[in-house]
Design a protein around this motif. Structure first.
Motif, mmCIF file in Angstrom:
data_model
loop_
_atom_site.group_PDB
_atom_site.id
_atom_site.type_symbol
_atom_site.label_atom_id
_atom_site.label_comp_id
_atom_site.label_asym_id
_atom_site.label_seq_id
_atom_site.Cartn_x
_atom_site.Cartn_y
_atom_site.Cartn_z
ATOM 1 N N GLY A 133 49.737 58.528 -111.312
ATOM 2 C CA GLY A 133 50.238 58.121 -112.618
ATOM 3 C C GLY A 133 50.459 56.627 -112.706
ATOM 4 N N ALA A 134 50.906 56.019 -111.611
ATOM 5 C CA ALA A 134 51.106 54.568 -111.600
ATOM 6 C C ALA A 134 49.781 53.828 -111.713
ATOM 7 N N THR A 135 48.716 54.348 -111.082
ATOM 8 C CA THR A 135 47.408 53.696 -111.232
ATOM 9 C C THR A 135 46.937 53.761 -112.683
ATOM 10 N N ARG A 136 47.214 54.876 -113.328
ATOM 11 C CA ARG A 136 46.864 54.988 -114.748
ATOM 12 C C ARG A 136 47.619 53.949 -115.581
ATOM 13 N N ASP A 137 48.918 53.788 -115.313
ATOM 14 C CA ASP A 137 49.721 52.819 -116.056
ATOM 15 C C ASP A 137 49.213 51.396 -115.837
ATOM 16 N N ARG A 138 48.831 51.093 -114.591
ATOM 17 C CA ARG A 138 48.331 49.747 -114.310
ATOM 18 C C ARG A 138 46.996 49.512 -115.022
ATOM 19 N N ALA A 139 46.155 50.517 -115.056
ATOM 20 C CA ALA A 139 44.874 50.376 -115.751
ATOM 21 C C ALA A 139 45.088 50.114 -117.238
ATOM 22 N N GLU A 140 46.034 50.810 -117.844
ATOM 23 C CA GLU A 140 46.339 50.584 -119.254
ATOM 24 C C GLU A 140 46.911 49.180 -119.462
ATOM 25 N N ALA A 141 47.738 48.724 -118.503
ATOM 26 C CA ALA A 141 48.301 47.374 -118.619
ATOM 27 C C ALA A 141 47.210 46.316 -118.518
ATOM 28 N N ILE A 142 46.244 46.518 -117.632
ATOM 29 C CA ILE A 142 45.131 45.572 -117.516
ATOM 30 C C ILE A 142 44.340 45.533 -118.819
ATOM 31 N N ASP A 143 44.067 46.707 -119.362
ATOM 32 C CA ASP A 143 43.304 46.785 -120.605
ATOM 33 C C ASP A 143 44.023 46.044 -121.731
ATOM 34 N N ILE A 204 35.455 43.313 -108.956
ATOM 35 C CA ILE A 204 35.775 42.650 -110.227
ATOM 36 C C ILE A 204 36.659 41.433 -109.989
ATOM 37 N N ARG A 205 37.622 41.579 -109.105
ATOM 38 C CA ARG A 205 38.541 40.474 -108.828
ATOM 39 C C ARG A 205 37.816 39.274 -108.223
ATOM 40 N N GLU A 206 36.808 39.524 -107.384
ATOM 41 C CA GLU A 206 36.127 38.439 -106.673
ATOM 42 C C GLU A 206 34.885 37.931 -107.403
ATOM 43 N N THR A 207 34.518 38.533 -108.526
ATOM 44 C CA THR A 207 33.319 38.096 -109.243
ATOM 45 C C THR A 207 33.614 36.845 -110.060
ATOM 46 N N ASP A 208 32.830 35.805 -109.863
ATOM 47 C CA ASP A 208 33.072 34.532 -110.547
ATOM 48 C C ASP A 208 32.844 34.627 -112.050
ATOM 49 N N ASP A 209 31.916 35.509 -112.469
ATOM 50 C CA ASP A 209 31.584 35.605 -113.891
ATOM 51 C C ASP A 209 32.672 36.291 -114.705
ATOM 52 N N ILE A 210 33.646 36.918 -114.046
ATOM 53 C CA ILE A 210 34.724 37.613 -114.758
ATOM 54 C C ILE A 210 35.999 36.803 -114.588
ATOM 55 N N ALA A 215 47.780 37.553 -116.371
ATOM 56 C CA ALA A 215 48.523 38.814 -116.432
ATOM 57 C C ALA A 215 47.662 39.982 -115.971
ATOM 58 N N ALA A 216 46.386 39.958 -116.359
ATOM 59 C CA ALA A 216 45.478 41.031 -115.946
ATOM 60 C C ALA A 216 45.229 40.985 -114.447
ATOM 61 N N VAL A 217 45.125 39.776 -113.877
ATOM 62 C CA VAL A 217 44.924 39.639 -112.432
ATOM 63 C C VAL A 217 46.104 40.223 -111.673
ATOM 64 N N ALA A 218 47.323 39.948 -112.148
ATOM 65 C CA ALA A 218 48.519 40.484 -111.479
ATOM 66 C C ALA A 218 48.530 42.004 -111.527
ATOM 67 N N GLU A 219 48.180 42.565 -112.687
ATOM 68 C CA GLU A 219 48.147 44.026 -112.807
ATOM 69 C C GLU A 219 47.031 44.630 -111.952
ATOM 70 N N LEU A 220 45.910 43.938 -111.848
ATOM 71 C CA LEU A 220 44.812 44.424 -111.009
ATOM 72 C C LEU A 220 45.211 44.420 -109.546
ATOM 73 N N GLU A 221 45.911 43.386 -109.108
ATOM 74 C CA GLU A 221 46.407 43.352 -107.731
ATOM 75 C C GLU A 221 47.343 44.533 -107.475
ATOM 76 N N SER A 222 48.189 44.819 -108.440
ATOM 77 C CA SER A 222 49.102 45.954 -108.303
ATOM 78 C C SER A 222 48.333 47.264 -108.250
ATOM 79 N N LEU A 223 47.280 47.392 -109.062
ATOM 80 C CA LEU A 223 46.451 48.599 -109.047
ATOM 81 C C LEU A 223 45.780 48.788 -107.692
ATOM 82 N N LEU A 224 45.248 47.714 -107.127
ATOM 83 C CA LEU A 224 44.602 47.811 -105.822
ATOM 84 C C LEU A 224 45.598 48.198 -104.731
#
Length: 339
Positions: A133-143, A204-210, A215-224
């Motif tokens: 459930g927490a991964t779902r919440d983080r994904a929604e926060a990133i979005d 996604i985190r390491e891709t230069d084109d993205i 805020a999204a980076v912080a949430e992605l780190e939390s998701l990982l």
């Protein structure tokens, strides 16, 4: 998304739905009954196909039951050895037990911090449900934090997030009311494809084109971080489940070994198939009796086979931990295109 493996275990499996159901989801007693029925029918069919049906006194009937008695006693001995092996993993000095306790408490604290709760759930199903459930919440926060991304980059990120949310919703539903000791908890955990999500998230985190917003980076780190915790939790509960299943297997084999041994010994001492006349629907009664006693004598073996089929299937599907995908996927060009 190119090269994305299926989320659920069924989507990733090479076997058909029926075979996968038989290997994993079917009740082990039902599998035992099916294997015993196949054995019984095979003996009867082979007996009917021989050119001169009938039984000779002495060998090979006596040899058969002697072998069954020996195999049953040997099997019980091996079961006792297996039980001691499982038990030995729970034994240790006070220092060893204290280290185990510290490790478990430390892991629970990490999970509690990651899912933003004071105390992580005690039940395995609730524990995994909180993580998923927490991964779902983080994904929604990133979005919700995505802004000013190129169309291609945004499509890739949103596709990834949608896959996380959809898979999490399905697994949360499966974990609701699941009881540890049954296969439900492990099956739901296997249906959460965290390995690909961890790999794709790091890519996604390491891709230069993205260029993700801060805020999204912080949430992605939390998701990982949550996905890594889920992987450790899944392996832990899988190990506990294997110990649970092996304990049940040992006890069941010991219960069934006595009647199986009694049937084999009684058949060796008192059964003379050549003295049994009559047939029903063209099937000799002696053939049916020999097939039945042989099948009952082999019930401990069919039970062992039914349990081991599930254990080795789960083991095969959880060989790797972390962002490793041990299945063929179409990922040609991914590294050059995404880094």
């Amino acid at each position: 998304m190119s090269g994305e493996p299926g989320d659920t275990m069924r989507e990733r499996a090479d076997e058909s739905s029926r075979v996968l159901w038989l290997l994993l989801n079917a009740d082990r007693w039902l599998v035992t009954a099916l294997l015993s029925a196949i054995l019984f029918c095979s003996i009867v069919v082979v007996g009917l196909l021989v050119s001169e049906p009938g039984f000779r006194a002495g060998d090979p009937i006596e040899t058969l039951y002697q072998a069954l008695i020996t195999s049953t006693v040997t099997g019980v001995t091996l079961v006792l050895t297996l039980s001691q092996l499982v038990l030995s993993q729970e034994l240790g000095s006070a220092g060893d037990q204290r280290e185990r306790m510290r490790g478990a408490l430390s892991f629970r604290r990490d999970v509690a911090d990651a899912v933003d709760t004071a105390v992580s759930p005690a039940e395995p199903s609730a524990f995994l449900r909180a993580l998923v459930g927490a991964t779902r919440d983080r994904a929604e926060a990133i979005d919700g934090a995505l802004t000013d991304l190129e169309p291609d980059a945004r499509n890739r990120v949103t596709s990834y997030l949608d896959a996380v949310i959809e898979n999490a919703d399905g697994v949360i539903e499966q974990l609701d009311g699941a009881t540890f000791g049954e296969f439900d908890v492990v099956r739901a955990a296997l249906n959460y494809n965290y390995s690909w999500k961890l790999y794709e998230g790091r890519s996604i985190r390491e891709t230069d084109d993205i260029d993700l917003p801060e805020a999204a980076v912080a949430e992605l780190e939390s998701l990982l971080d949550l996905l890594e915790l889920f992987g450790s939790a899944r392996e832990h509960f899988k190990t506990l489940y294997f110990q649970w299943e092996l304990s049940n297997l040992s006890r069941t084999l010991l219960y069934t070994a006595v009647p199986a041994l009694a049937v084999a010994v009684s058949s060796l001492l008192f059964l003379d198939p050549s003295a049994i006349d009559g047939a029903t629907a063209g099937v000799p009664h002696a053939l049916v009796l020999v097939a039945a006693t042989t099948t009952v004598s082999l019930v401990p073996f069919t039970i062992l086979l039914a349990y081991v089929l599930r254990i080795v299937t789960v083991t095969k599907r959880t060989l790797s931990i972390g962002p490793f995908i041990l299945r063929e996927t179409d990922r040609s060009g991914d590294i050059s295109e995404r880094t």
